[in-house]
Write a protein that holds these residues in place. Sequence first.
Motif, PDB file in Angstrom:
ATOM      1  N   ILE A 180       0.703  -1.155   0.118  1.00 35.74           N
ATOM      2  CA  ILE A 180      -0.259   0.196   0.215  1.00 35.74           C
ATOM      3  C   ILE A 180       0.682   0.936   0.130  1.00 35.74           C
ATOM      4  N   THR A 181       0.712   1.657  -0.638  1.00 36.10           N
ATOM      5  CA  THR A 181       1.398   3.009  -1.440  1.00 36.10           C
ATOM      6  C   THR A 181       1.136   4.581  -0.803  1.00 36.10           C
ATOM      7  N   CYS A 182       1.558   5.271  -0.488  1.00 36.31           N
ATOM      8  CA  CYS A 182       0.588   7.007  -0.225  1.00 36.31           C
ATOM      9  C   CYS A 182       0.713   7.807  -1.332  1.00 36.31           C
ATOM     10  N   GLU A 183       1.138   7.852  -2.134  1.00 33.60           N
ATOM     11  CA  GLU A 183       1.238   8.869  -3.217  1.00 33.60           C
ATOM     12  C   GLU A 183       1.577   7.738  -4.300  1.00 33.60           C
ATOM     13  N   ILE A 226      -6.192   2.900   6.335  1.00 30.16           N
ATOM     14  CA  ILE A 226      -5.465   1.640   5.697  1.00 30.16           C
ATOM     15  C   ILE A 226      -5.542   0.869   6.596  1.00 30.16           C
ATOM     16  N   LEU A 227      -5.534   1.199   7.076  1.00 30.29           N
ATOM     17  CA  LEU A 227      -5.596   0.022   8.344  1.00 30.29           C
ATOM     18  C   LEU A 227      -7.199  -0.644   8.213  1.00 30.29           C
ATOM     19  N   ASP A 228      -8.559   0.018   7.777  1.00 28.97           N
ATOM     20  CA  ASP A 228      -9.601  -0.266   7.248  1.00 28.97           C
ATOM     21  C   ASP A 228      -9.300  -1.069   6.694  1.00 28.97           C
ATOM     22  N   LEU A 229      -8.608  -0.812   5.051  1.00 28.68           N
ATOM     23  CA  LEU A 229      -8.520  -1.334   4.103  1.00 28.68           C
ATOM     24  C   LEU A 229      -8.218  -2.939   4.071  1.00 28.68           C
ATOM     25  N   ALA A 230      -6.978  -2.807   5.357  1.00 29.48           N
ATOM     26  CA  ALA A 230      -5.721  -3.857   4.830  1.00 29.48           C
ATOM     27  C   ALA A 230      -7.071  -4.718   5.710  1.00 29.48           C
ATOM     28  N   LEU A 231      -8.052  -4.461   7.289  1.00 29.52           N
ATOM     29  CA  LEU A 231      -8.600  -5.732   7.501  1.00 29.52           C
ATOM     30  C   LEU A 231      -9.898  -6.129   6.957  1.00 29.52           C
ATOM     31  N   SER A 232     -10.286  -5.428   5.734  1.00 30.47           N
ATOM     32  CA  SER A 232     -11.195  -5.772   5.088  1.00 30.47           C
ATOM     33  C   SER A 232     -10.368  -6.855   3.918  1.00 30.47           C
TER      34      SER A 232
END
Length: 287
Positions: A180-183, A226-232
Amino acid sequence: MSADPRLRSRAQQQQQAAAVPPPPPPPMEPQPQPMGMDGANDAPAGQKDAVVDRFNLKFCTVCASNQNRSMEAHLQLASANLPTISFGTGSLVRLPGPSVDEPNVYRFNSTTYEAIHNELAQQNTQLYTANGLLNMLGRNLTIKRFPERFQDWVPGKPRLDHEGDKGAHGTEAGVVDVVITCEERCFDAVLDDLHNKGGKLNRPVHVFNVDIRDNHQEALVGGKAILDLALSLNEAAGKERDIHGDNGWDRGSGSARGGFDERVPEIVAAWQERWPNLPALWSLAWV
């Protein structure tokens, strides 16, 4: 004198009414969930705090210098017991200096967060406290020793010397399932580098970009997203493994892996509805 029959009838009605229980109160109206700083609903992410321990995807977070956004996300994922590593994609680590034309520049893979913190504190404690750099570096040095460069990462090379890093458990083999990148420029750099590495392990990896502005406040909000995406993603992968078993998963094959890969687009779409102010990109690559 005889009793008035009308009064007797009224008394009987009152006794009968007292014997009947009152109707239950109407159900409460559902209350709207509190909204996060960017308009996202924080409740779903909070409800996923209990990470399934039987299986966890392995994550990698990436920004330009492995200092602010990727490290905030690294901390949040690791704190949720998700195996996590992090990197930067720049040629050098660049941090704000006394002026726009005078950045502080350091090397990846060798200069520790502690050394950077001490140097900036010695240069100008007031300035680097006011702009949040010292606080950020103080956080970073509790996560791992030094910033790492993505282009220097060798997939499949053991990371046994990183056992003290937060989120290190599960990353010892040097492979990840999700980057997961941030830019967007970091997203492009990651995909270019993975292509140049040639996918020698023949292992699929999902690469996402969550566009986050490079400041401390938005890094915190972005880390939650990002945590929400990772947990999903992790929840979906666990369910597929429960249904199909884990045969072939580590080789990037098998029914469980195929089922998970097919579910990723719908997971991203649902996540984007929860976080509409954080544009996302997604691509499948190979390590």
